[in-house]
Design a protein around this motif. Structure first.
Motif, PDB file in Angstrom:
ATOM      1  N   HIS A 154       0.798  -1.230   0.000  1.00 35.90           N
ATOM      2  CA  HIS A 154       0.000   0.000   0.000  1.00 35.90           C
ATOM      3  C   HIS A 154       0.835   1.287   0.000  1.00 35.90           C
ATOM      4  O   HIS A 154       0.811   2.071  -0.945  1.00 35.90           O
ATOM      5  CB  HIS A 154      -0.914  -0.062   1.235  1.00 35.90           C
ATOM      6  CG  HIS A 154      -1.982   0.978   1.319  1.00 35.90           C
ATOM      7  ND1 HIS A 154      -1.765   2.223   1.842  1.00 35.90           N
ATOM      8  CD2 HIS A 154      -3.289   0.949   0.959  1.00 35.90           C
ATOM      9  CE1 HIS A 154      -2.888   2.918   1.813  1.00 35.90           C
ATOM     10  NE2 HIS A 154      -3.839   2.174   1.274  1.00 35.90           N
ATOM     11  N   ASP A 155       1.596   1.499   1.066  1.00 37.65           N
ATOM     12  CA  ASP A 155       2.266   2.789   1.207  1.00 37.65           C
ATOM     13  C   ASP A 155       3.487   2.931   0.312  1.00 37.65           C
ATOM     14  O   ASP A 155       3.898   4.040  -0.001  1.00 37.65           O
ATOM     15  CB  ASP A 155       2.664   3.010   2.673  1.00 37.65           C
ATOM     16  CG  ASP A 155       1.435   3.105   3.562  1.00 37.65           C
ATOM     17  OD1 ASP A 155       0.362   3.480   3.060  1.00 37.65           O
ATOM     18  OD2 ASP A 155       1.546   2.784   4.756  1.00 37.65           O
ATOM     19  N   GLN A 156       4.057   1.812  -0.108  1.00 41.95           N
ATOM     20  CA  GLN A 156       5.205   1.874  -1.018  1.00 41.95           C
ATOM     21  C   GLN A 156       4.815   2.598  -2.302  1.00 41.95           C
ATOM     22  O   GLN A 156       5.585   3.358  -2.857  1.00 41.95           O
ATOM     23  CB  GLN A 156       5.671   0.453  -1.350  1.00 41.95           C
ATOM     24  CG  GLN A 156       6.946   0.402  -2.160  1.00 41.95           C
ATOM     25  CD  GLN A 156       7.260  -1.014  -2.626  1.00 41.95           C
ATOM     26  OE1 GLN A 156       6.405  -1.711  -3.168  1.00 41.95           O
ATOM     27  NE2 GLN A 156       8.488  -1.433  -2.413  1.00 41.95           N
ATOM     28  N   GLY A 157       3.605   2.337  -2.775  1.00 39.25           N
ATOM     29  CA  GLY A 157       3.153   2.976  -4.004  1.00 39.25           C
ATOM     30  C   GLY A 157       2.377   4.253  -3.776  1.00 39.25           C
ATOM     31  O   GLY A 157       2.536   5.232  -4.514  1.00 39.25           O
ATOM     32  N   LEU A 158       1.562   4.270  -2.735  1.00 36.59           N
ATOM     33  CA  LEU A 158       0.641   5.406  -2.594  1.00 36.59           C
ATOM     34  C   LEU A 158       1.259   6.630  -1.940  1.00 36.59           C
ATOM     35  O   LEU A 158       0.833   7.755  -2.218  1.00 36.59           O
ATOM     36  CB  LEU A 158      -0.616   4.967  -1.833  1.00 36.59           C
ATOM     37  CG  LEU A 158      -1.403   3.836  -2.497  1.00 36.59           C
ATOM     38  CD1 LEU A 158      -2.766   3.673  -1.839  1.00 36.59           C
ATOM     39  CD2 LEU A 158      -1.575   4.073  -3.997  1.00 36.59           C
ATOM     40  N   ALA A 159       2.263   6.445  -1.098  1.00 37.93           N
ATOM     41  CA  ALA A 159       2.893   7.625  -0.487  1.00 37.93           C
ATOM     42  C   ALA A 159       3.576   8.483  -1.570  1.00 37.93           C
ATOM     43  O   ALA A 159       3.337   9.692  -1.620  1.00 37.93           O
ATOM     44  CB  ALA A 159       3.855   7.223   0.618  1.00 37.93           C
ATOM     45  N   PRO A 160       4.391   7.881  -2.454  1.00 42.35           N
ATOM     46  CA  PRO A 160       4.964   8.709  -3.531  1.00 42.35           C
ATOM     47  C   PRO A 160       3.888   9.268  -4.472  1.00 42.35           C
ATOM     48  O   PRO A 160       3.942  10.431  -4.860  1.00 42.35           O
ATOM     49  CB  PRO A 160       5.882   7.741  -4.282  1.00 42.35           C
ATOM     50  CG  PRO A 160       6.180   6.663  -3.302  1.00 42.35           C
ATOM     51  CD  PRO A 160       4.952   6.534  -2.451  1.00 42.35           C
ATOM     52  N   LEU A 161       2.903   8.439  -4.816  1.00 32.93           N
ATOM     53  CA  LEU A 161       1.842   8.910  -5.717  1.00 32.93           C
ATOM     54  C   LEU A 161       1.135  10.131  -5.146  1.00 32.93           C
ATOM     55  O   LEU A 161       0.945  11.136  -5.840  1.00 32.93           O
ATOM     56  CB  LEU A 161       0.826   7.785  -5.954  1.00 32.93           C
ATOM     57  CG  LEU A 161      -0.390   8.200  -6.783  1.00 32.93           C
ATOM     58  CD1 LEU A 161       0.000   8.463  -8.228  1.00 32.93           C
ATOM     59  CD2 LEU A 161      -1.487   7.135  -6.727  1.00 32.93           C
ATOM     60  N   LYS A 162       0.756  10.050  -3.882  1.00 32.20           N
ATOM     61  CA  LYS A 162       0.006  11.155  -3.284  1.00 32.20           C
ATOM     62  C   LYS A 162       0.890  12.352  -2.962  1.00 32.20           C
ATOM     63  O   LYS A 162       0.406  13.473  -2.857  1.00 32.20           O
ATOM     64  CB  LYS A 162      -0.764  10.656  -2.056  1.00 32.20           C
ATOM     65  CG  LYS A 162      -1.841   9.642  -2.463  1.00 32.20           C
ATOM     66  CD  LYS A 162      -2.700   9.177  -1.305  1.00 32.20           C
ATOM     67  CE  LYS A 162      -3.730   8.178  -1.844  1.00 32.20           C
ATOM     68  NZ  LYS A 162      -4.673   7.717  -0.810  1.00 32.20           N
ATOM     69  N   ALA A 163       2.186  12.108  -2.784  1.00 32.81           N
ATOM     70  CA  ALA A 163       3.106  13.238  -2.624  1.00 32.81           C
ATOM     71  C   ALA A 163       3.146  14.044  -3.927  1.00 32.81           C
ATOM     72  O   ALA A 163       3.209  15.266  -3.919  1.00 32.81           O
ATOM     73  CB  ALA A 163       4.507  12.745  -2.268  1.00 32.81           C
ATOM     74  N   LEU A 164       3.084  13.336  -5.043  1.00 32.73           N
ATOM     75  CA  LEU A 164       3.205  13.987  -6.357  1.00 32.73           C
ATOM     76  C   LEU A 164       1.873  14.452  -6.917  1.00 32.73           C
ATOM     77  O   LEU A 164       1.767  15.546  -7.466  1.00 32.73           O
ATOM     78  CB  LEU A 164       3.834  13.008  -7.355  1.00 32.73           C
ATOM     79  CG  LEU A 164       5.291  12.630  -7.121  1.00 32.73           C
ATOM     80  CD1 LEU A 164       5.642  11.384  -7.934  1.00 32.73           C
ATOM     81  CD2 LEU A 164       6.212  13.792  -7.486  1.00 32.73           C
TER      82      LEU A 164
END
Lengths: 308, 308
Positions: B249-259
């Motif tokens: 979950h957070d491996q992909g979504l933290a960068p996605l939502k940061a950008l």
């Protein structure tokens, strides 16, 4: 003006070019002391076709002279970069400089040279027998790592160690307290949705316990509650925080590098000395090729030392 | 022109405002069919003080009429939003529409209404008895999740399940193959530095095995080797890939939502129907307050359906 020792890094890489090209800029902010013998400097500058500035102050008697081999991994260059790093650390320990800035080394070259450390941070921990805290980032956003280079499956049990985590939170606060403004330090949870009330994991409970202990010791509320990791780095939340604590390597560094890859720096905290580093490698692919280098990370690493 | 069923979401939230305000824009791209009874539409439009467009086509007989209570969590609104969603799914199953777009529901309202699902994806899995794949993102970057809502400490063992992971890779490729350009799908490793040759974890070996199996079935090389997670989303690497597969979950979504926090959408893949959703909630704090809404996520969710 602060005195900064700069270890020259792997001379087969881009470090020397960065040092030479940015001397005019940084000398207005700090007094740099380059850990490189003059004959090696002359050899490198000639290869780069960059004139040596008159006021490029070098520390002598670093290591054995060798022939620079652009872009090659060599034992000689590995040994020299380690010697340069050790010299910078010594100067700092002796109080001769206010901090050190390390240019990139090549891990394989260190290995070839028989250096027993995997990198700068590893060596610093051994030199000072303390647990250095690794923080990466740039003025817009710094991320400190609670766990670093361990397999992902070991992270949760480290987070459950309340004593260790609370000590980390206290140490981290202590070491950056003078940089803090009114903004709280953003502390991330471990699980998706920060556990969603325990449905998706329970380590947020231990994180909360560690926060309570840390706040009792510190005497005020510095850390946020465990944040939902995937929205911790949204544009809006970044407005509210400058410092973030991630529970593990990629939780903090993937968002950081997605946003600020070029300007990031690496900072070793919780040591008797202060050390920064560029957050890139030796870049052998572009070394000694007359290519314009991105100097953002280099300049930020110097700026951090100047303002610390 | 494609026909899209739009489930209206929680009527106490911002969904209806999004639908009304963007009708003029989206009707040029798709033929929207709004799953809302006309009397509920009139009630909501009056509260919002937005005129109902003449060509705002509604599906009738959705659910019981109730009084909209802006920003409140109510059982009635929960029941209605679930009924609207079910209607959209039915229309899609019957082939009456080409896809569905779901406006945000409130999970607590569903719970109050006795709905047994935690959210749309959960319900879709049960409706179709298949494993929906969750993908989030925007045209610049889509991230599919191998594991989703499980505690972090369970992730590694899921990744070691080569049969399951290879099936996921095959399913994901199959479901998005027609969107793929020449770029490979970026597949992330699990551990820091993708394990650093096994020093920081070994699950990258299982990921590699799964890739080999998937490539054998697919018949060509679609996935990258396991990427170092913290540099997978750097600006340069994002130029090379549009689709990413994250291990958790957070491996992909933290960068996605940061950008890309504002423009992200949520897509359910690997189902007999295609469903997109905005990647935000009911936003009760700004509902029915005459506040201009950010419509990027809504428009991207429609665009995805139009171009699928």
């Amino acid at each position: 003006m602060k005195r900064i020792a700069i270890s020259i890094g792997d001379l087969n890489g881009i470090g020397l070019q960065l040092a030479l090209e940015n001397h005019e800029i940084i000398k207005n902010a700090v007094e740099p002391l380059y850990c490189i013998d003059y004959n090696m400097l002359e050899q490198g500058a000639k290869l780069l076709n960059i004139p040596i500035p008159n006021d490029f102050k070098c520390v002598q008697f670093i290591g054995d002279t060798f022939t620079i081999k652009p872009s090659k991994v060599t034992k000689e260059s590995g040994a020299y970069s380690f010697a340069s790093f050790k010299k910078a650390v010594e100067l700092s320990k002796e109080g001769m400089v206010d901090g050190i800035m390390t240019l990139p080394i090549h891990k394989k070259a260190w290995e070839l040279a028989g250096v027993e450390y995997k990198g700068h941070t590893d060596a610093l921990r051994d030199f000072f027998k303390t647990h250095a805290i690794m923080m990466l980032g740039c003025p817009q956003m710094y991320v400190a790592l609670y766990t670093e280079h361990i397999p992902l499956h070991q992270v949760a049990s480290e987070v459950r160690n309340v004593a260790k985590l609370s000590q980390f939170l206290i140490d981290f606060y202590t070491t950056i307290r003078k940089h803090l403004n009114h903004k709280k330090i953003a502390l991330l949870g471990l699980n998706p949705h920060a556990g969603d009330e325990g449905v998706l994991g329970s380590e947020e409970e231990q994180i909360k316990e560690a926060i309570i202990i840390a706040h009792q010791t510190i005497g005020k509320e510095i850390y946020t509650n465990p944040l939902v990791p995937d929205v911790a780095f949204t544009p809006n939340n970044r407005k509210n925080h400058q410092y973030f604590v991630a529970m593990y390597h990629d939780q903090g560094l993937a968002p950081l590098k997605a946003l600020y890859f070029d300007e990031g720096i690496n900072i070793s905290l919780n040591l008797p000395i202060i050390r920064t580093s560029v957050d890139h490698g030796t870049a052998f692919d572009i070394a000694y090729k007359n290519i314009t280098l991105n100097n953002l990370s280099y300049l930020n690493a110097i700026t951090y030392l100047r303002t610390t």
